[in-house]
Design an enzyme around this catalytic site. Structure first.
Site, mmCIF file in Angstrom:
data_model
loop_
_atom_site.group_PDB
_atom_site.id
_atom_site.type_symbol
_atom_site.label_atom_id
_atom_site.label_comp_id
_atom_site.label_asym_id
_atom_site.label_seq_id
_atom_site.Cartn_x
_atom_site.Cartn_y
_atom_site.Cartn_z
ATOM 1 N N ASP A 1 21.626 51.755 37.780
ATOM 2 C CA ASP A 1 21.583 53.047 38.488
ATOM 3 C C ASP A 1 21.370 52.725 40.078
ATOM 4 O OD1 ASP A 1 18.599 52.215 38.162
ATOM 5 O OD2 ASP A 1 18.179 54.296 39.243
ATOM 6 N N ASP B 1 17.800 48.420 41.287
ATOM 7 C CA ASP B 1 16.847 47.860 40.330
ATOM 8 C C ASP B 1 17.958 47.474 39.267
ATOM 9 O OD1 ASP B 1 17.433 50.015 38.792
ATOM 10 O OD2 ASP B 1 15.364 51.006 39.351
ATOM 11 N N TYR C 1 13.305 59.217 36.052
ATOM 12 C CA TYR C 1 14.495 60.278 35.852
ATOM 13 C C TYR C 1 13.877 61.247 35.029
ATOM 14 C CZ TYR C 1 17.412 57.208 38.574
ATOM 15 O OH TYR C 1 17.894 56.477 39.641
ATOM 16 N N GLU D 1 17.692 52.900 49.784
ATOM 17 C CA GLU D 1 18.278 52.537 48.383
ATOM 18 C C GLU D 1 19.476 53.428 47.886
ATOM 19 O OE1 GLU D 1 16.549 51.576 43.740
ATOM 20 O OE2 GLU D 1 15.591 53.148 45.232
#
Length: 494
Positions: free
Chosen positions: A82, A85, A234, A474
């Site tokens: 995603d 990571d 999430y 990120e």
């Protein structure tokens, strides 16, 4: 004295000239947007999990996750990580896919030589989602990887040895939100492949209908079923009603099956059609659904969809300064601002909706009604352009927030694969804890994650190019996905 005056005038002249050059250097051309479009799609190759193809262009990446699902006797190889990571989270991956597909549906005709790359980016995900949806009856596999364990390591995906646990939603442990989003993704993608690969398109749509039926029949939020595995990463904060209406809307658009039209008409009022909502993201689909359904009213004057046009107007008007409904927050430099963490995800999704609604309005001679005033499609395009240009470098920091685009862009991206030496440069394994030296290093990332859009600046236009500051540095697939459509639109404008 005269010479001093002349020198002063010359200084002023050079200063004004410099300022003008600085300003006009950000008058992006259609070629600039086309260049950014190519990079925005290329980014997805850096997020790939699984066996990489021979035409992989980001060559610092290698194969990873080749046994995903095997301990559970299912094949869950493939899909996307995603963000920075090595977890495959189903809800944001499905949303990413829906938005990539929507980008192609609305603006694919402007993608020129990038259309096949865009389709490949979609297919990399839908191939995985099809496996996740069809491997076991009445089951949807929604995640691979234990995020709590994964986040304790700083490992490139090619080396990862953290638990590749598999998580699923079932009749007993439902997940209507993630299942309906998966249905939306498959349905939207079926439109993309309808002409170029009809059999694949049919398979996508058929699977979308089955997954949607599962989501609707066995209702519940996946956050309640999976708890700390998906929260706080999430968590489905908005619940699952918005995804059910979103999923039905996409299957209706893909299939033109009247049963989904009936579903929307019967269930809309309980699933958010009466609410004004001002955030469109992987979690909350309400603004996107309204704009998607407003097309029905604008094109066919289907009376039942008048409501969606009215609420779409309310959403759009909230973004436009000077209207009576204006309530959005912008930074001093003009960036739409919603949250301190990963704010650019809201900027790219909002920009996409502005352009898509502008397209729907423009094609049908419509305007957005904001109280006593109206807003034209051209005004929406102008507002969207400000956001796109800000991201590409027309901002107070003179920083492009797309990695690899422009002369100045983030060098310390919060991303394991990009920040740890590649498997080609450093073939020996770099273990879980040994990788942290690269997280804390002040050196630029050795592997350029071309096209990645990162979290972005704060509400005062300040940005820290700091790998530790994941809120700003990120990247994520769902930041890029709607931006693909926006860039395609502007690449076709002279």
């Amino acid at each position: 004295m005269a010479s001093a005056t002349t020198f002063s005038l010359m200084l002023q002249f050079f200063f004004i000239t410099f300022c003008c050059l600085s300003y006009f250097s950000f008058a992006f051309t259609s070629q600039d947007y086309a260049n950014a479009l190519e990079k925005s799609i290329l980014f997805f190759e850096g997020q790939r999990s699984g066996k990489l193809p021979s035409n992989q262009r980001l060559t610092w990446r290698g194969d990873s996750g080749l046994s995903d699902g095997s301990t559970y006797h299912v094949n869950l190889v493939g899909g996307y990580y995603d963000a920075g990571d090595n977890v495959k989270f189903g809800l944001p991956m499905a949303f990413t896919t829906t938005l990539l597909a929507w980008s192609v549906i609305e603006f694919g005709s402007s993608m020129q030589n990038q259309i096949e790359n865009a389709k490949a980016a979609i297919r990399w995900s839908t191939d995985y989602l099809l496996k996740a949806a069809t491997a076991t009856p009445d089951t949807l596999y929604v995640q691979v990887g234990d995020p709590n364990m994964d986040h304790r390591c700083w490992e490139r995906p090619e080396d990862m040895d953290t638990p590749r646990n598999v998580y699923k939603v079932t009749i007993q442990n439902p997940g209507s939100d993630v299942a309906a989003e998966t249905a939306a993704a498959l349905a939207a993608a079926s439109i993309v492949f309808k002409e170029s690969d009809p059999s694949y398109s049919t398979k996508l749509l058929h699977t979308a209908m089955k997954v949607f039926d599962f989501a609707d029949r066995y209702r519940g939020s996946y956050s309640n079923s999976l708890n700390s595995v998906v929260c706080p990463f999430y968590c489905s904060y908005s619940g699952y009603q918005d995804e059910l209406l979103w999923g039905a809307s996409w299957i209706h658009r893909a299939s033109q099956n009247r049963s989904y039209l009936t579903y929307i008409q019967s269930n809309g009022h309980t699933m958010g059609s009466d609410d004004d909502d001002y955030s469109f993201s992987w979690d909350d689909k309400r603004p996107g659904t309204k704009i998607l359904l407003s097309k029905e009213f604008l094109e066919k004057t289907t009376e039942e969809f008048q409501l969606y046009k009215s609420h779409s107007d309310n959403y759009i008007c909230s973004l436009i300064p000077g209207t009576s409904s204006f309530q959005a927050q912008y930074t001093p430099g003009g960036l739409f601002y919603k949250a301190s963490e990963s704010n650019l995800q809201y900027v790219t999704s909002t920009t996409f909706l502005l352009l898509t609604y502008a397209k729907y309005l423009g094609s049908n001679g419509g305007v957005a009604r904001c109280g006593g005033s109206t807003v034209t499609a051209e005004s929406l395009i102008a507002q969207a352009k400000k956001q796109v240009d800000y991201i590409l470098g027309d901002n107070p920091a003179r920083m492009s927030y797309m990695v690899g685009f422009g002369n100045r862009y983030p060098q310390h991206v919060h991303h394991r694969g990009s920040s740890v030496p590649s498997i080609h440069a450093h073939p020996n394994r770099i273990s879980c804890n040994d990788g942290f030296q690269f997280l804390y290093s002040s050196s630029p990332n050795p592997n350029v994650l071309v096209g990645a859009i990162i979290g972005g600046p704060d509400n005062r236009d300040n940005f820290a190019d700091d790998r530790n500051n994941y809120q700003q540095s990120e990247p994520a697939t769902y930041i890029n996905a709607p931006f693909v459509g926006a860039l395609a639109f502007f690449s076709a404008k002279n």
